[in-house]
Write a protein that holds these residues in place. Sequence first.
Motif, PDB file in Angstrom:
ATOM      1  N   GLY A  34       0.783  -1.227   0.000  1.00 10.47           N
ATOM      2  CA  GLY A  34       0.000   0.000   0.000  1.00 10.47           C
ATOM      3  C   GLY A  34       0.810   1.270   0.000  1.00 10.47           C
ATOM      4  N   SER A  35       2.059   1.190  -0.439  1.00 10.14           N
ATOM      5  CA  SER A  35       2.864   2.408  -0.542  1.00 10.14           C
ATOM      6  C   SER A  35       2.436   3.191  -1.778  1.00 10.14           C
ATOM      7  CB  SER A  35       4.351   2.082  -0.620  1.00 10.14           C
ATOM      8  OG  SER A  35       4.721   1.676  -1.919  1.00 10.14           O
ATOM      9  N   LYS A  36       2.733   4.477  -1.769  1.00 13.07           N
ATOM     10  CA  LYS A  36       2.345   5.345  -2.877  1.00 13.07           C
ATOM     11  C   LYS A  36       3.090   5.010  -4.167  1.00 13.07           C
ATOM     12  CE  LYS A  36       1.053   9.064   0.272  1.00 13.07           C
ATOM     13  NZ  LYS A  36       1.446  10.329   0.919  1.00 13.07           N
ATOM     14  N   LEU A  61       0.176  -7.229   1.044  1.00 15.64           N
ATOM     15  CA  LEU A  61       0.107  -6.721   2.419  1.00 15.64           C
ATOM     16  C   LEU A  61      -0.716  -5.425   2.433  1.00 15.64           C
ATOM     17  CD1 LEU A  61       3.824  -7.162   3.611  1.00 15.64           C
ATOM     18  CD2 LEU A  61       1.897  -8.705   3.997  1.00 15.64           C
ATOM     19  N   SER A  62      -1.759  -5.408   1.634  1.00 12.87           N
ATOM     20  CA  SER A  62      -2.502  -4.162   1.424  1.00 12.87           C
ATOM     21  C   SER A  62      -3.292  -3.707   2.649  1.00 12.87           C
ATOM     22  CB  SER A  62      -3.458  -4.314   0.232  1.00 12.87           C
ATOM     23  OG  SER A  62      -4.330  -5.415   0.415  1.00 12.87           O
ATOM     24  N   TYR A  67      -3.930   0.233   9.056  1.00 13.42           N
ATOM     25  CA  TYR A  67      -3.562   0.133  10.465  1.00 13.42           C
ATOM     26  C   TYR A  67      -2.249   0.838  10.822  1.00 13.42           C
ATOM     27  CZ  TYR A  67      -7.069  -3.582  10.260  1.00 13.42           C
ATOM     28  OH  TYR A  67      -8.219  -4.295  10.060  1.00 13.42           O
ATOM     29  N   PHE A  68      -1.426   1.107   9.815  1.00 12.18           N
ATOM     30  CA  PHE A  68      -0.104   1.694  10.063  1.00 12.18           C
ATOM     31  C   PHE A  68      -0.117   3.168   9.654  1.00 12.18           C
ATOM     32  CE2 PHE A  68       0.576  -2.593  10.531  1.00 12.18           C
ATOM     33  CZ  PHE A  68       1.897  -3.011  10.614  1.00 12.18           C
ATOM     34  N   LEU A  72       4.520   7.406   3.681  1.00 10.55           N
ATOM     35  CA  LEU A  72       4.833   6.563   2.528  1.00 10.55           C
ATOM     36  C   LEU A  72       3.606   5.801   2.026  1.00 10.55           C
ATOM     37  CD1 LEU A  72       7.432   5.805   0.913  1.00 10.55           C
ATOM     38  CD2 LEU A  72       7.536   3.744   2.304  1.00 10.55           C
ATOM     39  N   LEU A  73       2.620   5.632   2.887  1.00  8.19           N
ATOM     40  CA  LEU A  73       1.467   4.792   2.562  1.00  8.19           C
ATOM     41  C   LEU A  73       0.323   5.596   1.960  1.00  8.19           C
ATOM     42  CD1 LEU A  73       1.425   2.585   5.795  1.00  8.19           C
ATOM     43  CD2 LEU A  73       2.403   1.996   3.562  1.00  8.19           C
TER      44      LEU A  73
END
Length: 219
Positions: A34-36, A61-62, A67-68, A72-73
């Motif tokens: 799920g990073s950009k 790991l999307s 939750y994090f 970066l996400l």
Amino acid sequence: MKDSILIVSGGMDSITMLYDYKDRIALGVSFSYGSKHNAKEIPFAEYHCHQLKIPHIVIDLSFMPKYFRSSLLEGGDDIPEGHYADENMKSTVVPFRNGIMLSIAAGLAESNGLKYVMMANHGGDHAIYPDCRPSFVEAMSLATQEGTYPGIKVVAPYTNITKGDIAMKGKALGIDYSKTWSCYKGGEHHCGVCGTCIERKEALAAAGIIDNTIYEHQE
């Protein structure tokens, strides 16, 4: 002997390690967390693994952006601009990201009869990212050895060298760095002003490599 898994993102460091250790790497694994910039970098990981005839998988790991907390996400704050070592780059830390990925890769290694998990952190990461430091690598390797029957080890050959040193290795290996992705913003082109873009420019210049990257902005 093919005895290792490499966590390969599609960036300069892991692609260099892929070519540098191609005779050892049995499997390349990328994580869609799920990073950009995942959508920009993972295709390069696939491309280079294909070029070397190394099997490649992508693990989802999307759930992480839900939750994090990290810029970066997806859904996080804007990616900061400025040099990689600046204090504001701490917002790009994804908590225990490498620990999570290494744990999964260790399980994959044991399941596939392999002995090592390789990661491509380097000396420039240490100031910002706790899970790139030598002490983390040592502790994580101890954990994977203790937690698996074959004693899977974490191997991080670039831990104490610079990105410029890595680019020099890539130059000697003939790697086309235009087929890698660094920018954390994940736009159509590299932004040219975030920490990873600046670091990319500096590393290529240090190695005497012509930088064919398209940058939206110059520093």
